[in-house]
Scaffold this motif. Structure first.
Motif, PDB file in Angstrom:
ATOM      1  N   UNK A   1       0.831  -1.186   0.000  1.00 24.25           N
ATOM      2  CA  UNK A   1       0.000   0.000   0.000  1.00 24.25           C
ATOM      3  C   UNK A   1       0.874   1.248   0.000  1.00 24.25           C
ATOM      4  N   UNK A   2       0.284   2.369  -0.437  1.00 20.65           N
ATOM      5  CA  UNK A   2       0.983   3.653  -0.415  1.00 20.65           C
ATOM      6  C   UNK A   2       0.257   4.612   0.515  1.00 20.65           C
ATOM      7  N   UNK A  33      10.403   5.350   0.643  1.00 19.39           N
ATOM      8  CA  UNK A  33       9.842   6.547   0.031  1.00 19.39           C
ATOM      9  C   UNK A  33       9.609   6.335  -1.467  1.00 19.39           C
ATOM     10  N   UNK A  34       8.416   6.695  -1.917  1.00 21.17           N
ATOM     11  CA  UNK A  34       8.072   6.643  -3.334  1.00 21.17           C
ATOM     12  C   UNK A  34       8.424   7.970  -3.993  1.00 21.17           C
ATOM     13  N   UNK A  74       4.868  13.967   0.812  1.00 19.50           N
ATOM     14  CA  UNK A  74       5.555  12.824   0.218  1.00 19.50           C
ATOM     15  C   UNK A  74       4.630  11.617   0.190  1.00 19.50           C
ATOM     16  N   UNK A  75       5.036  10.602  -0.568  1.00 22.25           N
ATOM     17  CA  UNK A  75       4.362   9.310  -0.565  1.00 22.25           C
ATOM     18  C   UNK A  75       5.372   8.245  -0.165  1.00 22.25           C
ATOM     19  N   UNK A  76       4.885   7.273   0.579  1.00 29.58           N
ATOM     20  CA  UNK A  76       5.746   6.212   1.085  1.00 29.58           C
ATOM     21  C   UNK A  76       5.027   4.876   0.951  1.00 29.58           C
ATOM     22  N   UNK A 267      -3.408   6.020  -0.238  1.00 33.82           N
ATOM     23  CA  UNK A 267      -3.747   6.354  -1.618  1.00 33.82           C
ATOM     24  C   UNK A 267      -3.700   5.075  -2.453  1.00 33.82           C
ATOM     25  N   UNK A 268      -4.489   5.066  -3.513  1.00 33.43           N
ATOM     26  CA  UNK A 268      -4.541   3.872  -4.364  1.00 33.43           C
ATOM     27  C   UNK A 268      -3.253   3.741  -5.159  1.00 33.43           C
TER      28      UNK A 268
END
Length: 271
Positions: A1-2, A33-34, A74-76, A267-268
């Protein structure tokens, strides 16, 4: 998952004010981290990063007079698994603990072990050493303290939380950490993001969260006396002896927090 997370904090200073910020994702989560996680300032601020003695990533700045905002988004990536539970994790004898773990048996600014040691042994001395003992401490703290944002007190110690029986997540963590240390279980304070993932959404404004880790069976395990059940999607920012070591900001002069906004949600995944 994010998970998408971030914050915007605003500080007002009457004069140039040195500040120490602990607002980065912990180095242990950097590989997840994405997107890049960078601190951004809306004023011309010189910032310098370093790693402290607990392994946290810290930022030094000289905040200019007036209001300065610091933010990050950020996204992880996260496993989506709840906190690990291991009822077979043993409690080590003190003489067998690694040298760098011993500091987490000692009293500290908010973890006043000297004031709670007698109570701890009378309350938990009958419990079997290991995971069950730490869980018994979490159960006690969870039932003993009533969560209430209105009763937050940045000067309250673990003993104060024990006597006041009210507080916020840091008070749950401080009391549980202190009782663990009294029972010779190394425990360290943690701070980070914990969104409403896998649980009903809360009506309260989003905030950073505090929990703790106990050293059992040769590794650190996550415990959370406030929620007292395994949660999904923790994003660790910092660990230390107590809240002093992991404060979001330490100001060497007057700096008023004028704006506070935190966000964390799932988030998807992109197809």
């Amino acid at each position: 998952m994010r998970i998408r997370a971030g914050f915007t904090l605003g500080y007002e200073c009457a004069q140039p004010t040195p500040m120490l910020l602990m607002l980065d994702v912990h180095p242990s989560r950097q590989r997840d981290l994405v997107t890049e996680q960078v601190l951004r300032f809306d004023r011309d601020v010189q910032a310098r990063s370093y790693t402290d003695g607990f392994g946290n990533r810290c930022t030094r700045i000289l905040a200019p007079p007036g209001t300065v905002h610091v933010s990050t988004r950020f996204e992880i990536r996260d496993s989506g698994a709840p906190d690990t539970v291991n009822w077979n994790a043993i409690q080590h004898e003190v003489q067998d603990l690694p040298d760098d773990v011993l500091v987490y048996l000692l009293g500290s600014r908010y973890c006043d072990t000297d004031r709670l040691a007698s109570f701890a042994w009378s309350q938990f001395g009958h419990t079997a050493p290991g995971w069950g003992r730490v869980q018994a401490i979490c159960d006690y703290v969870h039932n003993h303290i009533a969560f209430n944002y209105q009763n937050a007190d940045s000067t309250r110690s673990a003993h104060g939380g024990w006597t006041d029986r009210t507080g916020v997540c840091r008070d749950f963590a401080h009391l549980a950490v202190t009782l663990c240390r009294c029972m010779n279980v190394p425990a360290r304070y943690c701070t980070g993001y914990l969104g409403d993932i896998g649980v009903p959404p809360s009506a309260s404004p989003m905030d950073f969260s505090a929990w703790f880790e106990a050293y059992l069976g040769g590794r650190w395990y996550t415990f959370d006396a406030r929620h007292n059940f395994p949660r999904i999607g923790r994003i660790l920012m910092a660990t230390g002896r107590d809240a002093t070591d992991v404060a979001l900001s330490t100001n060497f002069g007057q700096a008023l927090l004028k704006h506070f906004e935190v966000e964390t949600w799932e988030v998807a995944d992109a197809m």
